[in-house]
Structures are given as C-alpha cells and as structure tokens.
Design an enzyme around this catalytic site. Structure first.
Site, PDB file in Angstrom:
ATOM      1  N   ASP A  58       0.858  -1.186   0.000  1.00 19.40           N
ATOM      2  CA  ASP A  58       0.000   0.000   0.000  1.00 19.40           C
ATOM      3  C   ASP A  58       0.894   1.237   0.000  1.00 19.40           C
ATOM      4  O   ASP A  58       1.832   1.325   0.812  1.00 19.40           O
ATOM      5  CB  ASP A  58      -0.873  -0.039   1.257  1.00 19.40           C
ATOM      6  CG  ASP A  58      -1.895   1.089   1.329  1.00 19.40           C
ATOM      7  OD1 ASP A  58      -1.759   2.080   0.588  1.00 19.40           O
ATOM      8  OD2 ASP A  58      -2.816   0.984   2.160  1.00 19.40           O
ATOM      9  N   THR A 133      -4.559  13.324 -14.440  1.00 18.14           N
ATOM     10  CA  THR A 133      -5.717  13.312 -15.336  1.00 18.14           C
ATOM     11  C   THR A 133      -6.052  14.706 -15.834  1.00 18.14           C
ATOM     12  O   THR A 133      -5.726  15.707 -15.175  1.00 18.14           O
ATOM     13  CB  THR A 133      -6.946  12.741 -14.587  1.00 18.14           C
ATOM     14  OG1 THR A 133      -8.124  12.901 -15.371  1.00 18.14           O
ATOM     15  CG2 THR A 133      -7.167  13.474 -13.268  1.00 18.14           C
ATOM     16  N   ASP A 134      -6.738  14.776 -16.964  1.00 18.49           N
ATOM     17  CA  ASP A 134      -7.205  16.074 -17.462  1.00 18.49           C
ATOM     18  C   ASP A 134      -8.369  16.606 -16.630  1.00 18.49           C
ATOM     19  O   ASP A 134      -8.717  17.795 -16.723  1.00 18.49           O
ATOM     20  CB  ASP A 134      -7.598  15.992 -18.937  1.00 18.49           C
ATOM     21  CG  ASP A 134      -8.713  14.985 -19.240  1.00 18.49           C
ATOM     22  OD1 ASP A 134      -9.170  14.297 -18.301  1.00 18.49           O
ATOM     23  OD2 ASP A 134      -9.118  14.891 -20.408  1.00 18.49           O
ATOM     24  N   GLU A 135      -8.967  15.760 -15.795  1.00 21.40           N
ATOM     25  CA  GLU A 135     -10.119  16.196 -15.016  1.00 21.40           C
ATOM     26  C   GLU A 135      -9.764  17.254 -13.967  1.00 21.40           C
ATOM     27  O   GLU A 135     -10.646  17.937 -13.449  1.00 21.40           O
ATOM     28  CB  GLU A 135     -10.811  14.995 -14.370  1.00 21.40           C
ATOM     29  CG  GLU A 135     -11.390  14.044 -15.402  1.00 21.40           C
ATOM     30  CD  GLU A 135     -12.276  12.968 -14.792  1.00 21.40           C
ATOM     31  OE1 GLU A 135     -13.032  13.285 -13.861  1.00 21.40           O
ATOM     32  OE2 GLU A 135     -12.197  11.823 -15.244  1.00 21.40           O
ATOM     33  N   TYR A 170     -12.954  12.950  -6.873  1.00 24.45           N
ATOM     34  CA  TYR A 170     -11.818  12.313  -7.558  1.00 24.45           C
ATOM     35  C   TYR A 170     -10.861  13.340  -8.133  1.00 24.45           C
ATOM     36  O   TYR A 170      -9.655  13.325  -7.843  1.00 24.45           O
ATOM     37  CB  TYR A 170     -12.312  11.387  -8.679  1.00 24.45           C
ATOM     38  CG  TYR A 170     -11.243  11.060  -9.693  1.00 24.45           C
ATOM     39  CD1 TYR A 170     -10.074  10.418  -9.309  1.00 24.45           C
ATOM     40  CD2 TYR A 170     -11.389  11.414 -11.036  1.00 24.45           C
ATOM     41  CE1 TYR A 170      -9.074  10.138 -10.227  1.00 24.45           C
ATOM     42  CE2 TYR A 170     -10.407  11.136 -11.961  1.00 24.45           C
ATOM     43  CZ  TYR A 170      -9.245  10.501 -11.558  1.00 24.45           C
ATOM     44  OH  TYR A 170      -8.255  10.229 -12.462  1.00 24.45           O
ATOM     45  N   LYS A 174      -6.913  14.313  -7.137  1.00 27.98           N
ATOM     46  CA  LYS A 174      -5.788  14.265  -8.077  1.00 27.98           C
ATOM     47  C   LYS A 174      -5.123  15.633  -8.219  1.00 27.98           C
ATOM     48  O   LYS A 174      -3.899  15.733  -8.331  1.00 27.98           O
ATOM     49  CB  LYS A 174      -6.259  13.749  -9.439  1.00 27.98           C
ATOM     50  CG  LYS A 174      -6.588  12.267  -9.468  1.00 27.98           C
ATOM     51  CD  LYS A 174      -5.384  11.380  -9.141  1.00 27.98           C
ATOM     52  CE  LYS A 174      -4.356  11.367 -10.255  1.00 27.98           C
ATOM     53  NZ  LYS A 174      -3.249  10.407  -9.959  1.00 27.98           N
ATOM     54  N   TYR A 227     -25.655   8.753 -19.368  1.00 28.37           N
ATOM     55  CA  TYR A 227     -26.001   9.853 -18.474  1.00 28.37           C
ATOM     56  C   TYR A 227     -26.574  11.039 -19.245  1.00 28.37           C
ATOM     57  O   TYR A 227     -26.027  11.444 -20.281  1.00 28.37           O
ATOM     58  CB  TYR A 227     -24.771  10.331 -17.706  1.00 28.37           C
ATOM     59  CG  TYR A 227     -24.277   9.379 -16.637  1.00 28.37           C
ATOM     60  CD1 TYR A 227     -25.074   8.341 -16.156  1.00 28.37           C
ATOM     61  CD2 TYR A 227     -23.009   9.522 -16.099  1.00 28.37           C
ATOM     62  CE1 TYR A 227     -24.615   7.481 -15.174  1.00 28.37           C
ATOM     63  CE2 TYR A 227     -22.536   8.671 -15.114  1.00 28.37           C
ATOM     64  CZ  TYR A 227     -23.348   7.652 -14.654  1.00 28.37           C
ATOM     65  OH  TYR A 227     -22.891   6.796 -13.681  1.00 28.37           O
TER      66      TYR A 227
END
Length: 367
Positions: A58, A133-135, A170, A174, A227
């Site tokens: 972990d 991430t691009d998010e 999320y 990040k 969605y």
C-alpha cells in the site's frame, strides 16, 4: 533502468509494465495494493520475466515503501497508483483522499529520503513521474454553449498552462496530489515530472468505466445506461498509446515540466456507445440490434460537459503522437473483450455487478 511502477496491476499501470518489459531492456518493480481494480492476470504474459518483480504494498505504508526502495534501488518512479472512478468518489470520497493525497505524500517522502542517499550522478539521473488526469482542469466550453457568432471559432483545449478547477472528489484529490508533487520539486529540489492524460480505453479495463461496461452489458442483453442526453464530450486515448507516451516522458522528459497526453479523438458519450453497438452488430449480430438497449438515465452530479487535450507539446518536444485512431482502437478493444470473457468474469468481485454508482441520496432523515 530499474523503474518502480506504483499501481502496476491496474489498467494503465499494467499497460505501462507490459510495454516496458516487452519493448525495452529496463526492469520493472510493480508495487500494487491489489484493490478491486488491480489484477495480476493483466500481467500474466510478462510475469515470468527476470526483469519483472511484484511487491504487494500500500502506498500509504511508509515502512514497506522504505523497504522496497532500499531493497530494489530504482532509478525512477512512475506513480500511477490511485483511486480513479468519479462515481465511486461521489459515493465514498474518503478512499480517494487517503490514497490519492495521503498516499502520494507518503510515496514522495519515501522516494525523497531514498533519493538523498544516492551519489551525485544517480541523484541527477533519478526521476519521479507523477501520472494524473485532465479532469483536474474542470471542463471546457461545449459546442452547444456557443452563440452563432462563435460557431466558426475553434473551441479551446486544455494546455499545460490551464488553471485547475476540479469538479468531483476524484479530480480534486488528483489536483491535490499534482500540487504536492510540484511543491516537492520547488521546496526540496526533488526531480519530478507531471503528466495529465485524457480518457483511456483499451484491453484489461475494469468494467465500471463506460466502454467496458457498455460492451459487457450489451453482450448480456442488459441496459446500456447513458447519463443525461449523452452529449458529454471526452477525448479518448488508447491505453497502449498512453503507455508509450509515459515511457517517453520518464526517459526523455525534462524535470519540472508538465506534459498533456491526449488521443486527438473528441467524441460525445452517446456516439461512443452507438459505435460500440455498431461494431457488435457486425461481430456478434443479434436481433434486435444492440442500440435498442440504450437507456438514458439521470446525469451524474457535477458532471463535466467537455474535456479535450492539446498534446502538441508531447509531439514537438518528445516526438510522440498516438498511433491508434478512435475507430481502430475501439475495434481492437471490443474484440479483446469478446476474446477474454474469462478475464472479465474473474475481475468482477461479488460486491460489484456493474450497477450504477455515485448517486446522491437526497432524502432527509425520517422520510
């Protein structure tokens, strides 16, 4: 090189590990906790290589991280271990805070302490590559939002200079980890690189994400949930193209730089689902056609409408461009799932049967 890959049994991590073992002379130490989304069957074709080692650890366990660094003495870290499903983060954000923020901090400190023990030449060569991430950038203007006067103008893309504006637990977790990595460079001189990628797809993808979920539901005659109106736009990147890009960055990228990695494939979600249905109509025909299973459902809370990446920096500075088009990559992906039904059955735990996650219970207590 000896490369420590965290999350190497996950979707992108296993693709990176397979790429390194199959296409280079480097070694991989795969460090993975083996949560629901990590599966060693994704590495069965390379697990017997004498250049591959697995450590079930972990990233929040500092003592075990210290042992791994001391025992294996890596030349670089590629940090992919993360909780990554937006819907899960809406339902249970605590795991995302723990793994993505606390875990990244713990790994940074273990890596920095190890780095400080190296001689000057090894210190100079060492890299800590953080995969994100691009998010973290939030969302971009959608074509539907443009007025008539702006119709002919090109819509903006995420660049390496785009400000962060995460929308979900999320993406916020990040974004936090990205900031930690850059702070360790600025404060401690620790040699870090960050990459931000668009939506990945391809073989060995856990079936909670859109493309594998649709493929498997379609084959089983289940509803294909979309969605909202399905008009959300994503830039799709074939995972093996991403693996090549990540190896380019860790071996040729410059310390302190950020590189955006995209697939040059902007598609609406409904278009993705319809294309999968068309491929299945061809490869496994049935009546009625698969598109009849499409069902529109309530949208995800806080759903970003459009992501799109400008990866010109990767092209200009590191000579990387994606090989797969969306059409070729998606066909390969559908065929892989048709050919690997046993893998699909094995990775799905008894507690997850492709049900919808991430819905908020808005009822007040006592109702």
């Amino acid at each position: 090189m000896k490369i420590l890959v965290t999350g190497g049994a996950g979707f992108i991590g296993s693709a990176v590990t397979r790429h390194i073992i199959k296409n280079t002379s480097d070694s991989v130490i795969n460090l993975d906790k083996l949560t629901y989304a990590g599966n060693l069957q994704s590495l069965e074709h390379i697990e017997k290589s004498d250049r591959y080692t697995f450590e079930q650890v972990d990233i929040c366990d500092r003592a075990e991280l210290d042992r791994v660094f001391k025992q294996h003495t890596p030349d670089a870290v590629m940090h992919l271990a993360a909780e990554s499903h937006v819907d899960r983060s809406i339902t249970g954000p605590a795991e995302f805070i723990q793994t993505n923020i606390v875990g990244t901090y713990t790994l940074l400190e273990a890596a920095r302490e190890y780095w400080n023990t190296l001689d000057d030449s090894a210190k100079l060569a060492f890299r800590f590559h953080h995969i994100s991430t691009d998010e973290v950038y939030g969302d971009l203007p959608h074509p539907d939002e443009q007025d008539d006067n702006a119709f002919d103008k090109e819509l903006p893309l995420f660049t390496e200079q785009t400000s962060y504006a995460p929308s979900s637990p999320y993406s916020a977790s990040k974004a936090s980890s990205d900031h930690l990595v850059r702070a360790w460079l600025r404060t401690y001189g620790f040699p870090t690189i960050v990459t931000n990628c668009s939506n990945n797809y391809g073989p060995y993808h856990f079936p909670e994400k859109l493309i594998p979920l649709v493929i498997l539901n379609a084959l089983e005659g289940k509803d294909l949930p979309v969605y909202g109106k399905g008009d959300q736009i994503r830039d799709w990147l074939y995972v093996e193209d991403h693996a090549r890009a990540l190896y380019k960055v860790v071996t040729e990228g410059k310390v302190g730089e950020t590189y955006n990695i995209g697939g040059h494939n902007e598609k609406q979600n409904i278009e993705v689902v319809q294309t999968i249905c068309s491929i299945l109509d061809e490869l496994v025909p049935k009546k009625p056609k698969y598109a009849e299973q499409i069902m529109f459902v309530n949208d995800r809370p806080g759903h970003d409408r459009r992501y799109a990446i400008d990866s010109s920096k990767m092209s200009k500075e590191l000579n990387w461009t994606p090989i797969e088009t969306f059409e070729t990559g998606l066909r390969k992906t559908v065929q892989w799932y048709l050919d690997n039904q046993q893998w699909c059955q094995n990775v799905q735990s008894g507690s997850y049967q492709r049900e919808r996650l991430g819905q908020i219970n808005t009822k007040t207590q006592g109702e």
